[in-house]
Structures are given as C-alpha cells and as structure tokens.
Write a protein that holds these residues in place. Structure first.
Motif, PDB file in Angstrom:
ATOM      1  N   ARG A  57       1.173   7.385  -5.227  1.00 27.84           N
ATOM      2  CA  ARG A  57       2.273   6.444  -5.422  1.00 27.84           C
ATOM      3  C   ARG A  57       1.704   5.075  -5.820  1.00 27.84           C
ATOM      4  N   VAL A  58       2.557   4.219  -6.313  1.00 22.19           N
ATOM      5  CA  VAL A  58       2.158   2.857  -6.694  1.00 22.19           C
ATOM      6  C   VAL A  58       2.298   1.958  -5.472  1.00 22.19           C
ATOM      7  N   CYS A  59       1.253   1.187  -5.194  1.00 23.36           N
ATOM      8  CA  CYS A  59       1.268   0.268  -4.044  1.00 23.36           C
ATOM      9  C   CYS A  59       2.322  -0.807  -4.280  1.00 23.36           C
ATOM     10  N   SER A  60       3.222  -0.980  -3.323  1.00 23.27           N
ATOM     11  CA  SER A  60       4.292  -1.970  -3.470  1.00 23.27           C
ATOM     12  C   SER A  60       3.780  -3.399  -3.317  1.00 23.27           C
ATOM     13  N   THR A  67      -2.749   7.226  -2.371  1.00 17.53           N
ATOM     14  CA  THR A  67      -1.907   8.187  -1.668  1.00 17.53           C
ATOM     15  C   THR A  67      -1.140   7.539  -0.531  1.00 17.53           C
ATOM     16  N   SER A  68      -1.362   6.239  -0.327  1.00 15.91           N
ATOM     17  CA  SER A  68      -0.625   5.527   0.721  1.00 15.91           C
ATOM     18  C   SER A  68      -0.090   4.212   0.166  1.00 15.91           C
ATOM     19  N   ASP A  69       0.933   3.706   0.814  1.00 16.31           N
ATOM     20  CA  ASP A  69       1.546   2.437   0.424  1.00 16.31           C
ATOM     21  C   ASP A  69       1.781   1.614   1.694  1.00 16.31           C
ATOM     22  N   PRO A  70       1.062   0.501   1.871  1.00 13.99           N
ATOM     23  CA  PRO A  70       0.134  -0.143   0.932  1.00 13.99           C
ATOM     24  C   PRO A  70      -1.161   0.659   0.755  1.00 13.99           C
ATOM     25  N   CYS A  71      -1.849   0.351  -0.348  1.00 14.28           N
ATOM     26  CA  CYS A  71      -3.060   1.086  -0.709  1.00 14.28           C
ATOM     27  C   CYS A  71      -4.224   0.706   0.206  1.00 14.28           C
ATOM     28  N   ALA A  72      -5.325   1.436   0.086  1.00 14.52           N
ATOM     29  CA  ALA A  72      -6.505   1.198   0.932  1.00 14.52           C
ATOM     30  C   ALA A  72      -7.061  -0.208   0.744  1.00 14.52           C
ATOM     31  N   ILE A  73      -7.009  -0.740  -0.470  1.00 19.34           N
ATOM     32  CA  ILE A  73      -7.528  -2.088  -0.715  1.00 19.34           C
ATOM     33  C   ILE A  73      -6.673  -3.123   0.004  1.00 19.34           C
TER      34      ILE A  73
END
Length: 200
Positions: A57-60, A67-73
């Motif tokens: 998915r795209v990080c909001s 694969t997660s939101d928010p992303c790992a970064i």
C-alpha cells in the motif's frame, strides 16, 4: 505479424512490453524465459506479484510503498525528524536509501510539474508537504529532485509554496548532472550530492 504462440503468451508479452526499459523484443525474450522456467521462475514470480498486489500500500504519511501504513521509514524513530527530503518518485527515495547518505524523513511527490505531460501542481502530493514542513520539528527541507527542466520547475514551485515557513530549503549539489535522474546515479555521486547540498 502474429507470433506462433497462444493468446495467453501474447498477452504476457504485451504486458511485459509496457514495463520501463522493456521493448517488444526484450518482452518476447523475457516471456520465453518465464515459460521455459515455469516451475523455478514463473510460478514464484506469479505468487510474488499476487502478494504485492494484495499487501503493498502507499504510505499515507510520506507516499512510499510498503506492506504497512505508515511505512517502515516513517515508523523508524532513529531517523532525523528535523530533515525532510522531497523526492519525485519512490524510485528516487530508494536510490537515496541505497546510498546510505542520509537518514531523514521523506516526502514523495508522485511526479513533477510537466506542461508536456499535463502534470499540474494539483496532481502532486503538495498539500501534505506544506503541512509536514510546518511541523515545528522540521528545520530543513531538501529538494532532491532530478536536475531536469521539470525537476527544477517543481523545485521553484515548492520554494514558493513553503515561503514564509521557518525552514531552510536546500537542494542537491551540482554533482548531479544536468538531465540526470537519481535512480540511475551511482551511490558515491548521490552521497556527494547530499553532502554538498546548498540553499535553493
């Protein structure tokens, strides 16, 4: 002229040919390799693509893909929250991450302003950029955009959007060649460009 292959293989070739860097001839070769190596390559590739389709998915927050939101970064608390690196696309974010030159937060625009391609400021992820740059923790916004006419047009526009905010706006140093694209640069050039960034 039609290939001596079934419609399924024709469809595979046409889809592969739509990928960047693959023309019709390369797509035919890739399709043939996939068919020849059905068990060792085609089946695992199809499974990986299905998983990506279902899970990525795209990080909001930043616009990265994960694969997660928010992303790992965005979840990484060891990153420097005072620096926000603005990139045109996820491939640029990945290029900077590969270089290891900076451990900051990112903001993916989703493209650059381009009159020829019909991309306007409203088509980019700019509203959330202003909100993120307004955060009191952010002290610097680095415009890590391609050294192209469209990249520089976008950089000038962002500078006007962020005018008045108490942040330092910088750009990559001129080590990035004119007309160059971040995704194609070597890690050393990217690292040097980050280190030598200057005020925009």
């Amino acid at each position: 002229m039609a290939l001596p292959a079934g419609p399924e293989i024709e469809r595979l070739i046409k889809l592969l040919a739509r990928l960047p860097g693959l023309g019709p001839r390369s797509a035919r070769r890739a399709a043939l390799q996939l068919v020849k190596r059905r068990e060792s390559l085609l089946a695992p590739l199809a499974e990986a693509m299905q998983q990506v389709s279902e899970r990525v998915r795209v990080c909001s927050t930043c616009g990265n893909v994960d694969t997660s939101d928010p992303c790992a970064i965005c979840r990484d608390e060891t990153r420097d929250a005072s620096v926000l690196v603005v990139v045109a696309d996820v491939s640029d974010l990945w290029a900077l991450e590969r270089s290891g030159a900076i451990r900051a937060r990112y903001h993916v625009l989703g493209g650059v302003i381009s009159a020829l391609d019909g991309v306007r400021p409203d088509d980019l992820n700019l509203a959330t950029l202003h909100a993120r740059a307004s955060d009191s923790a952010v002290r610097e916004v680095i415009l890590a955009l391609n050294a192209t006419v469209d990249g520089q047009t976008t950089a000038h526009y962002i500078t006007s959007v962020l005018a008045g905010l108490p942040v330092r706006i910088t750009r990559l140093a001129h080590g990035v060649p004119i007309g160059g694209e971040l995704d194609y640069l070597d890690d050393g050039t990217l690292a040097a460009a980050i280190r030598q960034r200057g005020t925009f």
